[in-house]
Design a protein around this motif. Structure first.
Motif, PDB file in Angstrom:
ATOM      1  N   HIS A 435       0.830  -1.102   0.045  1.00 44.45           N
ATOM      2  CA  HIS A 435       0.094   0.084   0.027  1.00 44.45           C
ATOM      3  C   HIS A 435       0.774   1.321  -0.021  1.00 44.45           C
ATOM      4  O   HIS A 435       1.479   1.709   1.037  1.00 44.45           O
ATOM      5  CB  HIS A 435      -1.023  -0.026   1.044  1.00 44.45           C
ATOM      6  CG  HIS A 435      -1.869   1.136   1.321  1.00 44.45           C
ATOM      7  ND1 HIS A 435      -1.636   2.471   1.389  1.00 44.45           N
ATOM      8  CD2 HIS A 435      -3.375   0.908   1.528  1.00 44.45           C
ATOM      9  CE1 HIS A 435      -2.710   2.944   1.582  1.00 44.45           C
ATOM     10  NE2 HIS A 435      -3.916   2.166   1.525  1.00 44.45           N
ATOM     11  N   GLN A 436       1.070   1.973  -1.079  1.00 50.00           N
ATOM     12  CA  GLN A 436       1.946   2.993  -1.118  1.00 50.00           C
ATOM     13  C   GLN A 436       1.601   4.202  -0.660  1.00 50.00           C
ATOM     14  O   GLN A 436       2.468   5.106  -0.255  1.00 50.00           O
ATOM     15  CB  GLN A 436       2.242   3.299  -2.685  1.00 50.00           C
ATOM     16  CG  GLN A 436       2.872   2.357  -3.572  1.00 50.00           C
ATOM     17  CD  GLN A 436       3.126   2.697  -4.933  1.00 50.00           C
ATOM     18  OE1 GLN A 436       3.507   3.879  -5.121  1.00 50.00           O
ATOM     19  NE2 GLN A 436       3.467   1.636  -5.781  1.00 50.00           N
ATOM     20  N   GLY A 437       0.346   4.245   0.236  1.00 46.07           N
ATOM     21  CA  GLY A 437      -0.059   5.432   0.848  1.00 46.07           C
ATOM     22  C   GLY A 437       0.592   5.491   2.261  1.00 46.07           C
ATOM     23  O   GLY A 437       1.021   6.362   3.114  1.00 46.07           O
ATOM     24  N   THR A 438       0.235   4.031   3.024  1.00 44.61           N
ATOM     25  CA  THR A 438       0.697   3.695   4.376  1.00 44.61           C
ATOM     26  C   THR A 438       2.260   3.075   4.469  1.00 44.61           C
ATOM     27  O   THR A 438       2.887   3.024   5.445  1.00 44.61           O
ATOM     28  CB  THR A 438      -0.256   2.824   4.988  1.00 44.61           C
ATOM     29  OG1 THR A 438      -0.369   1.642   4.281  1.00 44.61           O
ATOM     30  CG2 THR A 438      -1.715   3.545   4.903  1.00 44.61           C
ATOM     31  N   ASN A 439       2.488   2.733   3.138  1.00 47.08           N
ATOM     32  CA  ASN A 439       3.957   1.794   3.074  1.00 47.08           C
ATOM     33  C   ASN A 439       3.891   0.720   3.867  1.00 47.08           C
ATOM     34  O   ASN A 439       4.768   0.004   4.530  1.00 47.08           O
ATOM     35  CB  ASN A 439       5.205   2.809   3.836  1.00 47.08           C
ATOM     36  CG  ASN A 439       6.344   2.624   2.781  1.00 47.08           C
ATOM     37  OD1 ASN A 439       6.294   2.450   1.732  1.00 47.08           O
ATOM     38  ND2 ASN A 439       7.647   2.685   3.544  1.00 47.08           N
ATOM     39  N   ILE A 460      -5.760   4.569  -4.333  1.00 47.48           N
ATOM     40  CA  ILE A 460      -4.482   4.162  -3.719  1.00 47.48           C
ATOM     41  C   ILE A 460      -3.764   3.537  -4.679  1.00 47.48           C
ATOM     42  O   ILE A 460      -4.015   2.590  -5.446  1.00 47.48           O
ATOM     43  CB  ILE A 460      -4.973   3.547  -2.421  1.00 47.48           C
ATOM     44  CG1 ILE A 460      -5.506   4.490  -1.512  1.00 47.48           C
ATOM     45  CG2 ILE A 460      -3.246   3.100  -1.918  1.00 47.48           C
ATOM     46  CD1 ILE A 460      -4.955   5.862  -0.981  1.00 47.48           C
ATOM     47  N   SER A 461      -2.362   3.772  -4.735  1.00 49.81           N
ATOM     48  CA  SER A 461      -1.615   2.935  -5.734  1.00 49.81           C
ATOM     49  C   SER A 461      -1.010   1.855  -4.969  1.00 49.81           C
ATOM     50  O   SER A 461      -0.702   1.914  -3.695  1.00 49.81           O
ATOM     51  CB  SER A 461      -0.266   4.081  -6.065  1.00 49.81           C
ATOM     52  OG  SER A 461      -0.814   4.848  -7.187  1.00 49.81           O
ATOM     53  N   TYR A 462      -0.924   0.631  -5.591  1.00 50.20           N
ATOM     54  CA  TYR A 462      -0.350  -0.493  -4.765  1.00 50.20           C
ATOM     55  C   TYR A 462       0.694  -1.096  -5.877  1.00 50.20           C
ATOM     56  O   TYR A 462       0.715  -0.772  -7.187  1.00 50.20           O
ATOM     57  CB  TYR A 462      -1.464  -1.586  -4.640  1.00 50.20           C
ATOM     58  CG  TYR A 462      -2.570  -1.181  -3.797  1.00 50.20           C
ATOM     59  CD1 TYR A 462      -2.482  -1.353  -2.425  1.00 50.20           C
ATOM     60  CD2 TYR A 462      -3.495  -0.291  -4.155  1.00 50.20           C
ATOM     61  CE1 TYR A 462      -3.395  -1.230  -1.594  1.00 50.20           C
ATOM     62  CE2 TYR A 462      -4.572  -0.113  -3.264  1.00 50.20           C
ATOM     63  CZ  TYR A 462      -4.398  -0.519  -2.159  1.00 50.20           C
ATOM     64  OH  TYR A 462      -5.357  -0.244  -0.957  1.00 50.20           O
ATOM     65  N   THR A 479      -3.212   1.257  -9.805  1.00 50.57           N
ATOM     66  CA  THR A 479      -4.033   2.119  -9.073  1.00 50.57           C
ATOM     67  C   THR A 479      -5.298   2.057  -9.414  1.00 50.57           C
ATOM     68  O   THR A 479      -5.526   2.460 -10.625  1.00 50.57           O
ATOM     69  CB  THR A 479      -3.459   3.748  -9.406  1.00 50.57           C
ATOM     70  OG1 THR A 479      -2.085   3.886  -9.068  1.00 50.57           O
ATOM     71  CG2 THR A 479      -4.242   4.836  -8.486  1.00 50.57           C
TER      72      THR A 479
END
Length: 654
Positions: A435-439, A460-462, A479
């Protein structure tokens, strides 16, 4: 239970439970189901939790338990069980949607209240009161309260009396936010042997539509085949100067589906009601009929903006034209929630708005009517702290423009991991999903079909990266768009893993050299970084082979290709790979890939194709496993910060 007599069934099951040789597991489940049918949240939760102790519950039991958890306000645990159920029944999207509603409510709890609410102590009993409607200067409502010396036959589903219509006057005229005077039973004309109520009136109180049930008998079938619960039917009556006339059945009444909860528009020209007739979207849907002369038009379903997979019930049309209704299928707190919508000029409907707390709770909140001032009214709820089962509550508006709650919708992404050459599914592959938002990274494992699935958030980008021992990993960036309500999305492509077989040669794409030069060009570094990643993730030793084009002499090209192979190895070693795992081999111009031999005219692009680097798998070594990353150490469902993975773990996915 087959007869819907859940009250009697609970009594019998309690006695059976005390018998020494009784099947306590089966009895426990049946007890849970009885309380579930009676909407007794506290007892249903207690008995479902006893059922789960026995293990191996049916999926439907888990779904009912999740619904009970949500109705009791335990949203995090409810979401957990909705998703467990969905793993077992992946085609049932209700579970995804309801899990998303659990997330939404956790956000809504911080929204300031729009209404204030209080229990109407003078109207409520230990039984149920619901279906309020303003009738002249009084309040009419429906109840199954016990009436002394009158109608003492009980309804087996609840164990209470059948429903009757009552009314009461406010202590202060036209003040419907205070207590009420003596409660009176409506004229006997409306109270027959089975259920009567709730009701609706036109604005001059000369016409009335109300619910009535009759016993359905089908003598042509066996006893259990003709068991029916009471179907809802609509009746209407008109009032002359002194009394109400004999009720007339609505034209849609029948013995195969219900029509009920009638609500007349202010002018009396539109009748809203519910039905479970074929062609709907869920359990019960909202419909309308328009007055045509002395009759009514064909029923019109209000459509997918209003109706859901769940139950839409208890419509009420305010003088303003606003439509209020109850639903357990729209985003809500649990059970039935109350919603507000309005029909637009083009006959479409506004998206229903949840009335939020304190009108709505995790319990059933339903059957609302609002006064002509559009600022206060009455609704029903079975929330804790009341006097009986369903109680009447007064409410009044605190602010004119309510906030719009944000709805969180869960979406699943699914995909496959396969062998790159054979396209055979790879089971027990590990998918690292970033999850590129939360890392944060969630660990997934493929099943026997190479299938994996995980929750995602639109917008959200993954990054998805698949690994399996003995294979080159593969990954993608993704995304999901936010434009449509799609609860099941497919991965952008299959993740394809290439098997690292001994003596198999792989071309390192895009590693080229300038003419007569052994230096690594900047555009080749990304491809060599992929080789570094392969060696960090797999315990293999490799031969790195370099090739030249046919220009210059054979001997010179042999020396140049050796230098190029050694140059590539120096780069890989600089990234932390043990040099003992690599062997450099120059092939000169001995293995051209096209026609460009000595003295054959070719373009620069054709010559460039021969200036390439390949690697060949020499061996697999268990001894160097400690130097490599092992995906088998991770379990499905594990969650970790991306920083805990090796440096550059996801870099090859860019």
């Amino acid at each position: 239970m087959d007869l819907y007599n859940y009250s009697d069934a609970i009594s019998i099951l309690n006695k059976s439970l005390r018998k020494e040789n009784s099947d306590k597991q089966e009895i426990t489940l049946l007890m849970a189901e009885c309380y579930y049918k009676q909407n007794d949240i506290q007892h249903a939760r207690e008995w479902y939790e006893k059922t789960l102790v026995y293990g191996n519950p049916e999926p439907v039991t888990l779904f009912h338990y999740a619904q009970i958890l949500r109705s009791s306000g335990d949203y995090r645990k409810a979401k957990e069980y909705f998703l467990i159920y969905y793993e077992l029944v992946p085609g049932d999207q209700r579970a995804i949607i309801l899990a998303g509603y659990c997330d939404s409510v956790l956000v809504w709890q911080d929204i300031p209240p729009v209404y204030e609410v209080k229990n109407v102590a003078s109207l409520n009993s230990e039984q149920s009161e619901f279906g309020p409607i303003f009738y002249e200067n009084r309040l009419c409502f429906t109840s199954d309260r016990i009436i002394a010396n009158n109608y003492q036959n009980n309804y087996g589903w609840t164990g209470n009396s059948y429903l009757r219509l009552f009314y009461a006057d406010p202590i202060v005229d036209d003040d419907f936010y205070n207590e009420f005077k003596e409660i009176r039973l409506a004229p006997d004309l409306f109270n027959q042997k089975y259920h009567d109520g709730p009701a609706s009136f036109n604005h001059v109180f000369s016409e009335m539509y109300f619910n009535r049930t009759t016993l359905f008998k089908d003598k042509g079938k066996k006893e259990l085949d003709r068991i029916r619960t009471h179907l809802l039917k609509i009746y209407s009556t008109e009032r002359n100067e002194t009394r109400w006339m004999k009720p007339v059945p609505f034209f849609l009444n029948n013995d195969t589906f219900s029509v009920g909860h009638p609500s007349l528009s202010f002018d009396g020209n539109v009748l809203y009601f519910i039905s479970d007739m074929e062609g709907g979207y869920g359990g019960t849907d909202l419909y309308l009929c328009r007055r045509e002369g002395s009759g009514w038009s064909h029923p019109v379903n209000l459509g997918s903006v209003i109706n859901t997979f769940g139950n839409e019930m208890f419509p009420f049309v305010a003088q303003t034209g606003d439509l209020y209704f109850a639903s357990d299928g729209h985003p809500g707190f649990g059970g039935l929630d109350l919603f507000l919508t309005r029909q637009l000029a083009n006959n479409t409907w506004l998206r229903p708005q949840n009335l939020n707390q304190p009108v709505n709770t995790s319990f059933d909140d339903f059957s609302l009517c609002i006064a002509g001032n559009n600022k206060n009214g009455v609704f029903s709820s079975n929330r804790p702290g009341g006097i009986g089962n369903d109680d009447l509550y007064l409410f009044r508006k605190l602010v004119e423009v309510p906030p719009e709650p944000t709805v969180i919708e869960n979406t699943f992404l699914s995909g496959f991991v396969k062998d790159k050459r054979t396209l055979i599914p790879i089971k027990e592959a590990t998918v690292f999903f970033l999850h590129q938002g939360t890392n944060q990274v969630v660990i997934l494992k493929t099943d026997s079909n190479g299938f994996y699935k995980t929750l995602i958030e639109p917008g959200i980008s993954y990054t998805g990266k698949a690994m399996h021992p003995g294979y080159i990993s593969d990954c993608y960036l993704f995304t999901p768009d936010t434009g449509s309500r799609i609860y099941e999305r497919l991965a952008p492509r299959d993740l394809l893993l290439d098997m690292l077989q001994v003596n198999r040669t792989f071309v390192l794409e895009n590693i080229y050299y300038d003419l007569d030069n052994s230096s690594i060009r900047p555009d080749a570094e990304q491809a060599l970084d992929k080789l570094v990643s392969i060696m960090k993730e797999n315990p293999v030793t490799l031969e790195l082979g370099s090739h030249c084009d046919a220009r210059a002499s054979d001997s010179y090209n042999m020396i140049l290709s050796q230098q190029r192979a050694e140059s590539a190895i120096r780069y890989v070693v600089s990234k932390g790979i043990n040099p003992d795992r690599l062997t450099a081999k120059g092939y000169g111009e001995s293995q051209l890939v096209n026609k460009c031999r000595n003295d054959v005219p070719c373009t620069e692009e054709e010559h460039q194709m021969n200036r390439r680097t390949e690697f060949n798998v020499i061996s697999h070594y268990e001894d160097i496993k400690k130097e490599t990353f092992n995906p088998s150490l991770f379990n499905a469902g594990d969650r970790l910060e991306a920083e805990l993975l090796p440096d550059s773990f996801f870099d090859i996915c860019r």
